[in-house]
Design a protein around this motif. Structure first.
Motif, mmCIF file in Angstrom:
data_model
loop_
_atom_site.group_PDB
_atom_site.id
_atom_site.type_symbol
_atom_site.label_atom_id
_atom_site.label_comp_id
_atom_site.label_asym_id
_atom_site.label_seq_id
_atom_site.Cartn_x
_atom_site.Cartn_y
_atom_site.Cartn_z
ATOM 1 N N SER A 80 5.604 12.934 3.702
ATOM 2 C CA SER A 80 4.155 12.760 3.745
ATOM 3 C C SER A 80 3.446 13.593 2.684
ATOM 4 O O SER A 80 3.994 14.556 2.142
ATOM 5 N N ILE A 81 2.220 13.181 2.410
ATOM 6 C CA ILE A 81 1.358 13.930 1.508
ATOM 7 C C ILE A 81 0.096 14.260 2.286
ATOM 8 O O ILE A 81 -0.545 13.373 2.849
ATOM 9 N N VAL A 82 -0.202 15.552 2.331
ATOM 10 C CA VAL A 82 -1.330 16.006 3.135
ATOM 11 C C VAL A 82 -2.383 16.596 2.204
ATOM 12 O O VAL A 82 -2.099 17.515 1.434
ATOM 13 N N PHE A 83 -3.592 16.043 2.265
ATOM 14 C CA PHE A 83 -4.692 16.525 1.435
ATOM 15 C C PHE A 83 -5.748 17.154 2.324
ATOM 16 O O PHE A 83 -6.254 16.496 3.238
ATOM 17 N N ASP A 84 -6.064 18.430 2.077
ATOM 18 C CA ASP A 84 -7.097 19.109 2.842
ATOM 19 C C ASP A 84 -6.864 18.949 4.349
ATOM 20 O O ASP A 84 -7.794 18.708 5.116
ATOM 21 N N GLY A 85 -5.604 19.062 4.732
ATOM 22 C CA GLY A 85 -5.263 19.011 6.150
ATOM 23 C C GLY A 85 -5.101 17.610 6.732
ATOM 24 O O GLY A 85 -4.757 17.466 7.902
ATOM 25 N N LYS A 86 -5.343 16.595 5.904
ATOM 26 C CA LYS A 86 -5.216 15.232 6.438
ATOM 27 C C LYS A 86 -4.122 14.458 5.726
ATOM 28 O O LYS A 86 -4.027 14.470 4.494
ATOM 29 N N ASP A 87 -3.300 13.782 6.532
ATOM 30 C CA ASP A 87 -2.231 12.966 5.969
ATOM 31 C C ASP A 87 -2.850 11.757 5.265
ATOM 32 O O ASP A 87 -3.718 11.088 5.831
ATOM 33 N N LEU A 88 -2.400 11.511 4.034
ATOM 34 C CA LEU A 88 -2.955 10.369 3.292
ATOM 35 C C LEU A 88 -2.740 9.057 4.038
ATOM 36 O O LEU A 88 -3.467 8.090 3.829
ATOM 37 N N LYS A 89 -1.740 9.056 4.908
ATOM 38 C CA LYS A 89 -1.472 7.851 5.709
ATOM 39 C C LYS A 89 -2.667 7.508 6.593
ATOM 40 O O LYS A 89 -2.869 6.362 6.957
ATOM 41 N N ASP A 90 -3.416 8.548 6.978
ATOM 42 C CA ASP A 90 -4.466 8.355 7.980
ATOM 43 C C ASP A 90 -5.874 8.265 7.396
ATOM 44 O O ASP A 90 -6.846 8.214 8.133
ATOM 45 N N ILE A 91 -5.980 8.309 6.073
ATOM 46 C CA ILE A 91 -7.344 8.287 5.526
ATOM 47 C C ILE A 91 -7.555 7.066 4.628
ATOM 48 O O ILE A 91 -6.604 6.425 4.184
ATOM 49 N N ASN A 92 -8.814 6.781 4.371
ATOM 50 C CA ASN A 92 -9.181 5.661 3.508
ATOM 51 C C ASN A 92 -8.889 6.050 2.045
ATOM 52 O O ASN A 92 -9.540 6.924 1.480
ATOM 53 N N LEU A 93 -7.918 5.383 1.445
ATOM 54 C CA LEU A 93 -7.478 5.787 0.106
ATOM 55 C C LEU A 93 -8.507 5.442 -0.974
ATOM 56 O O LEU A 93 -8.564 6.098 -2.006
ATOM 57 N N ASP A 94 -9.321 4.422 -0.749
ATOM 58 C CA ASP A 94 -10.379 4.108 -1.723
ATOM 59 C C ASP A 94 -11.384 5.249 -1.773
ATOM 60 O O ASP A 94 -11.799 5.684 -2.846
ATOM 61 N N TYR A 95 -11.754 5.741 -0.587
ATOM 62 C CA TYR A 95 -12.687 6.868 -0.519
ATOM 63 C C TYR A 95 -12.060 8.097 -1.192
ATOM 64 O O TYR A 95 -12.688 8.773 -2.011
ATOM 65 N N TYR A 96 -10.816 8.347 -0.848
ATOM 66 C CA TYR A 96 -10.070 9.489 -1.419
ATOM 67 C C TYR A 96 -10.093 9.441 -2.948
ATOM 68 O O TYR A 96 -10.445 10.422 -3.601
#
Ligand SMILES: Nc1ncnc2c1ncn2[C@@H]1O[C@H](COP(=O)(O)OP(=O)(O)O)[C@@H](O)[C@H]1O
Ligand SMILES: [Mg+2]
Length: 235
Positions: A80-96
Motif C-alpha cells: 500500500s501507499i499511504v499519504f498523510d495517513g490515508k491509504d491511496l486505495k481509500d481516497i479519490n485519486l483525481d482529487y489527490y
C-alpha cells in the motif's frame, strides 16, 4: 511528571507525523506481465515533510512505475501507499492529483504557444481551487522560483530550458501541494542550471516544508539532497 510523559509522547509522535508519504511493501505488475514478472517488488520507503529525496536506479528498475504509483496514476497490485495517513486505495485519486501533489517533468511539458503565466493559471483552473487574482498569484509564484515579472507575458517557446523548468515548478505549485514529484527534472539542463533548479527544490522543502521526490541519474543531484533511495532491479 504528567507533563514530561506527555512531551515525550508527542516527541515520538512528531517524528511519525512528519512522514507524508509511506510506501509499504508495494509491488506492481503490468497487466500483460507473466505471473512472476514484476515491474516493482516489495518497495518500502518513507518520505518526510521538509525534505528532498532522490530515487536513483538504472534503466528498467521501475522508477517511472514508482512515480505513477506515487502520483496516483496507477494503483499498486500488492502492498500500500499511504499519504498523510490515508491509504491511496481509500481516497479519490483525481482529487489527490489535483490538490496534494505537483508533478514536474524532464521535458517541462508546458504549452509552448501560451505565456508562462497562462500555463500556471491553466493548472489553477484544472484543480478548481478558488484564487482571487490568478495572474497576480501566478506572478508571485514565478518570482518565488526566481523569474522576473516580465516573463509572465512571454510565450513559453521564447524562454530558455532552465527558465521553462522554473515555470514548470511554479505551475506545480499552483494549488500549493504538500508534495512535488519530479521525473529527471534536470535531465536536459547544464550543470549550473541544474544547481539552480536544485536550490529551488531545497528551498521549497527546507523553508516551506514541502516533500520533494526527484527521480534522477545525476550524481550532483544525489549529492545535495537529504536522502537517496536506491531502486534495485527485481531479481
Ligand atoms: N506499460 C508497460 N507494460 C509492461 N511492462 C512495462 C510497462 N512499462 C514498463 N514496463 C516494465 O517494467 C519495468 C520497469 O520499468 P520502468 O518503470 O519504466 O523503469 P525505469 O523508469 O526505471 O527505467 C521494466 O522491466 C519495463 O520493461
Ligand atoms: Mg523511466
Amino acid at each position: 511528571m504528567m507533563e514530561k510523559k506527555k512531551s515525550m509522547n508527542s516527541e515520538t509522535k512528531i517524528n511519525k507525523d512528519n512522514i507524508l508519504l509511506s510506501i509499504q511493501n508495494a509491488s506492481y505488475q503490468y497487466s500483460d506481465a507473466e505471473e512472476d514478472e514484476y515491474a516493482l517488488k516489495n518497495v518500502s520507503y518513507d518520505f518526510e515533510k521538509g525534505k528532498v529525496y532522490a530515487i536513483r536506479g538504472r534503466s528498467g528498475t521501475g522508477k517511472t512505475t514508482l512515480l505513477s504509483l506515487i502520483s496516483g496514476l496507477e494503483r499498486c497490485t500488492e502492498g500500500s501507499i499511504v499519504f498523510d495517513g490515508k491509504d491511496l486505495k481509500d481516497i479519490n485519486l483525481d482529487y489527490y492529483r489535483n490538490h496534494e501533489i505537483g508533478i514536474v517533468f524532464q521535458s517541462y511539458n508546458l504549452l509552448p504557444f501560451m505565456t508562462a503565466s497562462e500555463n500556471i493559471i491553466l493548472s489553477m483552473d484544472a484543480s478548481g481551487i478558488k484564487i482571487g487574482n490568478k495572474k497576480e498569484e501566478a506572478i508571485k509564484l514565478m518570482k518565488s522560483v526566481g523569474l522576473k515579472e516580465t516573463y509572465a507575458n512571454r510565450k513559453v517557446l521564447r524562454i530558455s530550458g532552465g527558465e521553462q523548468q522554473r515555470v514548470a515548478i511554479a505551475r506545480s505549485l499552483a494549488y500549493n501541494p504538500k508534495m512535488i514529484v519530479a521525473d529527471e527534472p534536470t535531465g536536459n539542463l547544464d550543470k549550473q542550471t541544474e544547481k539552480e533548479i536544485l536550490e529551488i527544490f531545497k528551498k521549497l522543502a527546507h523553508e516551506d516544508g514541502k516533500c520533494i521526490i526527484i527521480v534522477t541519474h545525476s550524481p550532483n543531484v544525489c549529492e545535495s539532497v537529504d536522502q537517496v533511495y536506491d531502486l534495485k532491479k527485481v531479481k
